[in-house]
Scaffold this active site. Structure first.
Site, PDB file in Angstrom:
ATOM      1  CD1 TRP A 101      -1.995  -2.256   1.849  1.00  0.00           C
ATOM      2  CD2 TRP A 101      -2.937  -1.330   0.051  1.00  0.00           C
ATOM      3  NE1 TRP A 101      -2.978  -3.108   1.410  1.00  0.00           N
ATOM      4  CE2 TRP A 101      -3.565  -2.568   0.315  1.00  0.00           C
ATOM      5  CE3 TRP A 101      -3.357  -0.576  -1.043  1.00  0.00           C
ATOM      6  CZ2 TRP A 101      -4.605  -3.065  -0.485  1.00  0.00           C
ATOM      7  CZ3 TRP A 101      -4.387  -1.065  -1.837  1.00  0.00           C
ATOM      8  CH2 TRP A 101      -4.996  -2.296  -1.549  1.00  0.00           C
ATOM      9  CG  ASP A 152      -2.727   4.245   4.360  1.00  0.00           C
ATOM     10  OD1 ASP A 152      -3.729   4.115   5.092  1.00  0.00           O
ATOM     11  OD2 ASP A 152      -2.542   3.568   3.322  1.00  0.00           O
ATOM     12  CE  LYS A 167      -7.821  -2.231   5.407  1.00  0.00           C
ATOM     13  NZ  LYS A 167      -7.991  -3.509   4.704  1.00  0.00           N
TER      14      LYS A 167
HETATM   15  N1  PMP Z   1      -3.898   1.420   2.674  1.00  0.00           N
HETATM   16  C1  PMP Z   1      -3.870   0.341   3.480  1.00  0.00           C
HETATM   17  C2  PMP Z   1      -2.862   0.282   4.584  1.00  0.00           C
HETATM   18  C3  PMP Z   1      -4.771  -0.701   3.265  1.00  0.00           C
HETATM   19  O1  PMP Z   1      -4.741  -1.779   4.048  1.00  0.00           O
HETATM   20  C4  PMP Z   1      -5.712  -0.614   2.213  1.00  0.00           C
HETATM   21  C5  PMP Z   1      -6.751  -1.681   1.958  1.00  0.00           C
HETATM   22  N2  PMP Z   1      -6.462  -2.935   2.334  1.00  0.00           N
HETATM   23  C6  PMP Z   1      -5.683   0.523   1.401  1.00  0.00           C
HETATM   24  C7  PMP Z   1      -4.768   1.518   1.663  1.00  0.00           C
HETATM   25  C8  PMP Z   1      -6.647   0.683   0.260  1.00  0.00           C
HETATM   26  O2  PMP Z   1      -7.856   0.989   0.820  1.00  0.00           O
HETATM   27  P1  PMP Z   1      -9.207   1.176  -0.042  1.00  0.00           P
HETATM   28  O3  PMP Z   1      -9.580  -0.181  -0.510  1.00  0.00           O
HETATM   29  O4  PMP Z   1     -10.143   1.776   0.977  1.00  0.00           O
HETATM   30  O5  PMP Z   1      -8.908   2.125  -1.145  1.00  0.00           O
END
Ligand code: PMP
Length: 373
Positions: free
Chosen positions: A107, A183, A207
Site C-alpha cells: 500500500w 495512512d 477495518k
Molecule cells: N492502505 C492500506 C494500509 C490498506 O490496508 C488498504 C486496503 N487494504 C488501502 C490503503 C486501500 O484501501 P481502499 O480499498 O479503501 O482504497
C-alpha cells in the site's frame, strides 16, 4: 443466529451490538429521544436533523476517542484510502516542492505510485526515502539510520500498518519541521497516537472503525488553509472542511454504521483499553509462533510485528491449505493470506473478540501437535 470467528482483513468484523442496533432501526430510524421517524436512515435526507445528528456524533466520537486537538479537522470522504493516495498530493504537494515517501509494503508503494502521477501533473516531485522490499517481500520497518528525510520536503508519507505483510511502526519517525502524513487504514483507533505530531492521517473505515464506503481524514487546519485551490472542488480538503463533509451527499449509511461502531469502541474504555486489547490479542498468536518456530514461521522481524495483521507460514503449502480448511470447519474464517503473499494472516482488528483469538490460538496448538512430525 450463528456468527463465525471472523479474521477478515477488511471489510472486517464489526461489533455485534452495533450491527444489532442498525438492524433494529433499519426500517424505522429512531432519534435520540427514542422517537421513530417512520423511515430508514437509508431514506433520510442528509440535510435534515436525524441524519445531521448521526454525522456530527460520528465526528465527535472519533475526536474524543483519538483526542484530536482543535488544530485538526476531521473529514469524511469517499473513494477509499486509495483515493487519498491521490487527494493528498493533489491538495498538499505544491509546484516546485518534493514529498518524501517511505515504502514498507504494497500500500505504501501504491501511495508513492499515485503521488508520482499527481506530482508530474502538478510540476512537483516525489522521492522514495527508502524501501524495505527484498525479493518481492516486505518484512520490516526501516531503522532510524535508513530514514534520512529531505528537510525541505512538503511532507513525509508513511503507512503506519502494513496490512498485507503484517508489519507496523512501533514508534513514528521524527521529521523535524516537515509535516508527517500517515495512512492508518489498518490501525487507526487501535493505539494511542499524538495527533498533534501529524499533519495528516487518513484511513478507510472498513477495518477498525466501520464499514466500507467512508474514509476518515484528520488534517491540520493550517495545511487545509494552505492547500491547493486549482483542483476540482470535490477533491479539496478546504471545501470538505468548510462544509463539514456535507458538500455533497455523504455515504450516509456507512457513516451511520461507523457511528454505531464508534459507540461500541468508546464503551470499551477509551483508546488505552483498545491498545491493551490489541497487544493482548496479538501476543496470543505471536506466542504460538515463538513457541513452535519450526512449525509456525513468522516472516516479519520481531521489532516490526503488527498487532493488527499477524502473518505466518507453515512448513509446506499443503499444510497451509489443510490448516485453512480445518480452521474453517471450526468456524475460524478469513485466515487466508493475501493472494500476493500467501500463507496465513489473522487480522485482529478492534471488533474481533478476545474469545475469537483464544479459539484461534487453541486451534493452532491442536493443529501443530497433530501435524508436526
Ligand atoms: N492502505 C492500506 C494500509 C490498506 O490496508 C488498504 C486496503 N487494504 C488501502 C490503503 C486501500 O484501501 P481502499 O480499498 O479503501 O482504497
Amino acid at each position: 443466529m450463528s456468527r463465525v470467528h471472523n479474521f477478515n482483513a477488511g471489510p472486517a468484523a464489526l461489533p455485534l451490538p452495533a450491527l444489532e442496533r442498525v438492524q433494529a432501526q433499519l426500517v424505522d430510524f429512531r432519534t435520540e429521544d427514542g422517537q421513530g421517524t417512520g423511515m430508514s436512515i437509508l431514506e433520510h435526507s442528509h440535510r435534515e436533523p436525524p441524519y445531521e445528528k448521526v454525522h456530527r456524533e460520528a465526528m465527535r466520537l472519533l475526536r474524543e476517542l483519538l483526542s484530536v486537538p482543535d488544530t485538526h479537522d476531521i473529514l469524511f470522504m469517499q473513494g477509499g484510502a486509495r483515493a487519498q493516495f491521490a487527494f493528498v498530493p493533489m491538495n498538499l504537494l505544491h509546484a516546485g516542492k518534493s514529498a518524501d515517501y517511505v515504502v514498507t509494503g504494497t500500500w505504501a508503494k501504491g501511495a508513492l505510485e499515485e503521488a508520482t502521477i499527481v506530482a508530474t501533473m502538478q510540476g512537483a516531485r516525489v522521492r522514495q526515502v527508502v524501501s524495505t522490499e527484498k525479493d518481492g517481500r516486505f518484512a520490516r520497518i526501516p531503522t532510524k539510520d535508513e530514514l534520512s528525510f529531505d528537510p525541505n520536503a512538503g511532507y513525509v508519507h508513511i503507512t503506519s500498518n502494513n496490512t498485507l505483510f503484517g508489519s507496523q511502526w512501533s514508534s513514528y519517525p521524527d521529521t523535524g519541521s516537515v509535516p508527517l502524513f500517515a495512512d492508518m487504514t489498518s490501525d487507526l483507533c487501535s493505539r494511542k497516537i499524538d495527533v498533534s505530531k501529524f499533519g495528516l492521517i487518513y484511513a478507510g473505515a472498513q477495518k477498525n472503525i466501520g464499514p466500507a464506503g467512508v474514509t476518515v481524514v484528520i488534517v491540520s487546519k493550517d495545511l487545509v488553509a494552505n492547500g491547493r485551490k486549482d483542483i476540482p472542488q470535490i477533491f479539496q480538503y478546504r471545501v470538505m472542511s468548510k462544509n463539514e463533509s456535507l458538500f455533497n451527499t455523504p455515504p450516509t449509511f456507512s457513516i451511520h454504521v461507523m457511528k454505531e461502531t464508534l459507540v461500541e469502541l468508546s464503551k470499551k474504555g477509551g483508546i488505552e483499553a483498545l491498545e491493551a486489547e490489541a497487544s493482548k490479542k496479538s501476543s496470543m498468536i505471536y506466542d504460538r509462533l515463538d513457541a513452535r518456530p519450526d512449525f509456525y514461521r513468522g516472516p516479519v522481524e520481531k521489532a516490526s510485528r503488527s498487532k493488527m495483521n499477524v502473518v505466518f507460514r507453515l512448513p509446506t503449502e499443503e499444510l497451509e491449505k489443510k490448516f485453512l480448511k480445518e480452521a474453517e470447519q471450526k468456524q475460524l474464517v478469513g485466515l487466508k493470506g493475501h493472494r500476493s503473499v500467501g500463507g496465513v494472516r489473522a487480522s485482529l482488528y478492534t471488533a474481533v473478540p478476545v474469545a475469537s483469538v483464544e479459539a484461534l490460538a487453541s486451534f493452532m496448538d491442536t493443529f501443530a501437535t497433530a501435524n508436526d512430525h
